[in-house]
Design an enzyme around this catalytic site. Sequence first.
Site, PDB file in Angstrom:
ATOM      1  N   SER A  35       0.742  -1.348   0.220  1.00 28.44           N
ATOM      2  CA  SER A  35      -0.001  -0.051  -0.001  1.00 28.44           C
ATOM      3  C   SER A  35       0.735   1.313   0.147  1.00 28.44           C
ATOM      4  CB  SER A  35      -0.695  -0.093   1.198  1.00 28.44           C
ATOM      5  OG  SER A  35      -0.217  -0.091   2.341  1.00 28.44           O
ATOM      6  N   ASP A  70      10.767   0.606  -1.860  1.00 26.44           N
ATOM      7  CA  ASP A  70       9.908  -0.357  -1.518  1.00 26.44           C
ATOM      8  C   ASP A  70       9.392   0.075  -0.035  1.00 26.44           C
ATOM      9  OD1 ASP A  70       8.285  -2.539  -1.331  1.00 26.44           O
ATOM     10  OD2 ASP A  70       9.768  -4.246  -1.635  1.00 26.44           O
ATOM     11  N   GLY A  71       8.362  -0.683   0.548  1.00 23.78           N
ATOM     12  CA  GLY A  71       7.973  -0.384   1.856  1.00 23.78           C
ATOM     13  C   GLY A  71       8.639  -1.644   2.557  1.00 23.78           C
ATOM     14  N   ALA A  72       8.081  -1.844   3.858  1.00 21.62           N
ATOM     15  CA  ALA A  72       8.360  -2.845   4.736  1.00 21.62           C
ATOM     16  C   ALA A  72       7.505  -3.119   5.884  1.00 21.62           C
ATOM     17  CB  ALA A  72       9.771  -2.413   5.528  1.00 21.62           C
ATOM     18  N   GLU A 121      10.877  -9.481  -4.495  1.00 18.33           N
ATOM     19  CA  GLU A 121      11.404  -8.078  -3.901  1.00 18.33           C
ATOM     20  C   GLU A 121      12.862  -8.325  -3.598  1.00 18.33           C
ATOM     21  OE1 GLU A 121       7.277  -6.806  -1.575  1.00 18.33           O
ATOM     22  OE2 GLU A 121       8.655  -7.752  -0.448  1.00 18.33           O
TER      23      GLU A 121
END
Length: 220
Positions: free
Chosen positions: A34, A83-85, A105
């Site tokens: 998201s 990217d996110g985490a 990823e």
Amino acid sequence: MTTIDPKLAQKQAAAKAALAYIEDGMVLGVGTGSTVNCLIELLPQVQLKGAVASSQVTEDKLKALGIEIYDLNSVGQLDLYIDGADEIDGAGNMIKGGGGALTREKIVAAASSQFVCMVDDSKIVSQLGKFPVAIEVLPQARSYVARELVKMGGEPVYREGFVTDYGNLILDTYELDVSNPAKLEQEINNIVGVVCNGIFAAQSASVMLKASDAGVETVK
Ligand code: ABF
């Protein structure tokens, strides 16, 4: 019923800050989730040559914006992966894989010179491990790998009904001691049948964009 993400504004702020790392003409490595979706919405503002996607979901969203998708094998080393985490510690070690795209990823992150990680303040921890470590396993090895994880003190839970982009399964593993992320990442990788695990210590973040209600802090 639509649910409102209480961290959406922070995710959008982190995504906006990430734009500063993108240079014209780049082939950008694009993560999944998201927070990344907030970044994807902003990508029409920059002049990319194209992108390498870390999941089918991300690939579909990029294509819908008219962004050219490249196969990682055709582009060599990428300059930047964003990217996110799910969790990140002060050293940039992460737990990722809540969305199940961890292997792709990690491959794109490994092939990128810089990893910019965008997080809201719910993701920042002093020690990794409250969030379960997602472990992608070959289907035939599921039970064997689960038994080995139990021997390591873990509590693996089979993510039922989920198949990865590579046709494999996920064991979400609770209660592992992640006090030494790099060591545990290697130990899990050494179990036969494991494809990849969600500890990103070898591929830690080079830059963290930490969003809170006070703004976005950049940590290198
Ligand atoms: C992905 O994004 C995953 O590795 C991680 O599970 C997730 C974080 O998602 P979100 O931005 O939705 O919190 O990169």
